[in-house]
Design a protein around this motif. Structure first.
Motif, short mmCIF file in Angstrom:
data_model
loop_
_atom_site.label_atom_id
_atom_site.label_comp_id
_atom_site.label_asym_id
_atom_site.label_seq_id
_atom_site.Cartn_x
_atom_site.Cartn_y
_atom_site.Cartn_z
N ALA A 151 0.82 -1.20 0.00
CA ALA A 151 0.00 0.00 0.00
C ALA A 151 0.86 1.26 0.00
CB ALA A 151 -0.93 -0.01 1.21
N LEU A 152 1.99 1.23 0.73
CA LEU A 152 2.88 2.39 0.77
C LEU A 152 3.47 2.66 -0.61
CD1 LEU A 152 4.26 4.55 2.53
CD2 LEU A 152 6.07 2.89 3.00
N ILE A 153 3.90 1.61 -1.29
CA ILE A 153 4.49 1.77 -2.62
C ILE A 153 3.45 2.31 -3.60
CG2 ILE A 153 5.49 0.51 -4.57
CD1 ILE A 153 6.77 -1.37 -2.46
N ASP A 154 2.20 1.89 -3.45
CA ASP A 154 1.14 2.41 -4.32
C ASP A 154 0.95 3.91 -4.15
OD1 ASP A 154 0.51 0.05 -5.61
OD2 ASP A 154 -1.07 -0.51 -4.20
N ASP A 155 1.29 4.44 -2.97
CA ASP A 155 1.13 5.87 -2.70
C ASP A 155 2.26 6.71 -3.28
OD1 ASP A 155 -1.17 5.35 -1.26
OD2 ASP A 155 -0.16 5.35 0.70
N LEU A 156 3.30 6.05 -3.80
CA LEU A 156 4.50 6.76 -4.24
C LEU A 156 4.52 6.97 -5.74
CD1 LEU A 156 7.21 4.84 -2.15
CD2 LEU A 156 6.27 7.10 -1.68
N PRO A 157 5.18 8.05 -6.19
CA PRO A 157 5.43 8.19 -7.63
C PRO A 157 6.49 7.18 -8.05
CG PRO A 157 6.59 9.89 -6.40
CD PRO A 157 5.75 9.15 -5.40
N SER A 158 6.66 6.98 -9.34
CA SER A 158 7.65 6.03 -9.84
C SER A 158 8.99 6.74 -10.04
CB SER A 158 7.18 5.42 -11.16
OG SER A 158 6.03 4.62 -10.96
N GLY A 159 10.01 6.24 -9.38
CA GLY A 159 11.36 6.76 -9.54
C GLY A 159 12.22 5.77 -10.29
N ASP A 160 13.53 5.88 -10.09
CA ASP A 160 14.45 4.95 -10.74
C ASP A 160 14.69 3.71 -9.87
OD1 ASP A 160 14.70 6.68 -12.83
OD2 ASP A 160 16.60 7.54 -12.18
N ALA A 161 14.67 3.89 -8.55
CA ALA A 161 14.96 2.76 -7.67
C ALA A 161 14.23 2.94 -6.35
CB ALA A 161 16.46 2.66 -7.41
N LEU A 162 13.85 1.81 -5.77
CA LEU A 162 13.27 1.80 -4.43
C LEU A 162 14.17 0.96 -3.54
CD1 LEU A 162 9.77 1.86 -3.15
CD2 LEU A 162 11.15 -0.08 -2.39
N VAL A 163 14.58 1.54 -2.41
CA VAL A 163 15.55 0.92 -1.51
C VAL A 163 14.86 0.58 -0.19
CG1 VAL A 163 17.79 1.16 -0.40
CG2 VAL A 163 17.35 2.34 -2.57
N ALA A 164 15.05 -0.65 0.27
CA ALA A 164 14.46 -1.10 1.53
C ALA A 164 15.36 -2.15 2.16
CB ALA A 164 13.06 -1.65 1.30
N ASP A 165 15.17 -2.40 3.46
CA ASP A 165 15.99 -3.42 4.13
C ASP A 165 15.42 -4.81 3.88
OD1 ASP A 165 13.80 -3.70 5.82
OD2 ASP A 165 14.72 -2.66 7.50
N LYS A 166 16.10 -5.82 4.43
CA LYS A 166 15.72 -7.21 4.15
C LYS A 166 14.38 -7.59 4.76
CE LYS A 166 19.41 -8.91 5.95
NZ LYS A 166 20.45 -9.89 6.39
N GLY A 167 13.84 -6.74 5.65
CA GLY A 167 12.49 -6.99 6.15
C GLY A 167 11.45 -6.88 5.05
N HIS A 168 11.83 -6.28 3.94
CA HIS A 168 10.94 -6.15 2.78
C HIS A 168 11.27 -7.16 1.68
CE1 HIS A 168 10.75 -2.22 4.82
NE2 HIS A 168 9.54 -2.14 4.36
N ASP A 169 12.09 -8.16 2.03
CA ASP A 169 12.48 -9.18 1.04
C ASP A 169 11.28 -10.07 0.73
OD1 ASP A 169 13.74 -10.98 -0.59
OD2 ASP A 169 14.72 -12.06 1.05
N SER A 170 10.65 -9.77 -0.38
CA SER A 170 9.46 -10.50 -0.80
C SER A 170 9.39 -10.45 -2.31
CB SER A 170 8.21 -9.87 -0.18
OG SER A 170 7.04 -10.24 -0.87
#
Length: 255
Positions: A151-170
């Motif tokens: 849901a958070l990603i859906d709220d964001l504009p599209s950039g070149d890269a999205l960076v997150a920690d391994k808790g988002h490894d999916s």
């Protein structure tokens, strides 16, 4: 006289946005906003607001009404001006829920859950390459980062890269990010069979930008500890804090 947060320059930027949302230009408007900011900074009970700001009950009722109408969330969205979305960073942070924040008498959402720390909420935050907030969501503390990430990603504009920690490894998160035309810079967990050979470690090193944003928000005591009973009121307080980080960046001549 209690310490104020709004300089004349920042008020000149903030006031037109408030008026655009149908908030009346009362003589006490600036003091009302200062009173809300004072409570955000100190975490005091509303009834303990210094009398210099006016009636605490009036200030609370205005905050509650603006929150119910979504005006403080809109304020934040308006203040996000020309973000650098080349890189986007997401993370979550727990917030301890004070005992006074539980037991709301209404049926409205509270977003307080049980975690290792007891009653907690969680702020899921996204920042841009400047390290400034672009979007956030509030959930109960039991909600995993990867669960709310979609849901958070859906709220964001599209950039070149999205960076997150391994808790988002999916794989579903990676597919969602790539479907938006972005590169997923997310390390795989230790037990992953695919490994991290393709991880952009240089870019991942900038993930501290989202952690720095939390470090700038949590000195506000009403953000670091949740005192609001309703989810929407706590969200409005977080929106105000996020917007306050953007305020110095705003062009004063922008309508």
């Amino acid at each position: 006289m209690p310490r104020h947060m709004l300089t004349d320059s920042n008020w000149s930027k903030l006031k037109p946005i408030l008026l655009q949302q149908g908030i009346h230009d009362k003589a006490s408007l600036r003091l009302t906003v200062e009173g809300i900011l004072y409570r955000m900074r100190t975490g005091c009970q509303w009834r303990d607001l210094p009398g210099a700001f006016g009636s605490w009950n009036t200030i609370y009722k205005r905050f509650n009404a603006w929150s119910a109408a979504g005006k403080l969330m809109t304020l934040f969205s308006t203040l996000v001006e020309d973000p650098d979305i080349e890189w986007l960073f997401i993370d979550g942070s727990y917030v301890k829920a004070h005992q006074d924040s539980t037991g709301a008498s209404t049926g409205e959402a509270e977003a307080i859950g049980k975690s290792r720390a007891g009653n907690t909420s969680k702020i899921h935050l996204a920042v841009d390459a400047y390290g400034l907030p672009n979007a956030f969501r509030v959930t109960g503390g039991e909600v995993h980062d990867s669960t709310e990430a979609h849901a958070l990603i859906d709220d964001l504009p599209s950039g070149d890269a999205l960076v997150a920690d391994k808790g988002h490894d999916s794989e579903s998160i990676r597919e969602q990010v790539e479907a938006r035309g972005m590169k997923a810079v997310i390390p795989r967990k230790r037990n992953s069979k695919k490994g991290n050979a393709n991880l952009d470690r240089g870019l991942y090193g900038y993930r501290h930008l989202v952690e720095n944003a939390f470090a700038r928000l949590k000195p506000y005591r009403a953000i670091a500890t949740r005192y609001d009973k309703l989810k929407r009121n706590y969200e409005s307080m977080v929106a105000l804090a996020c917007g306050f980080l953007w305020l110095p960046m705003r062009n004063v001549n922008r309508p």
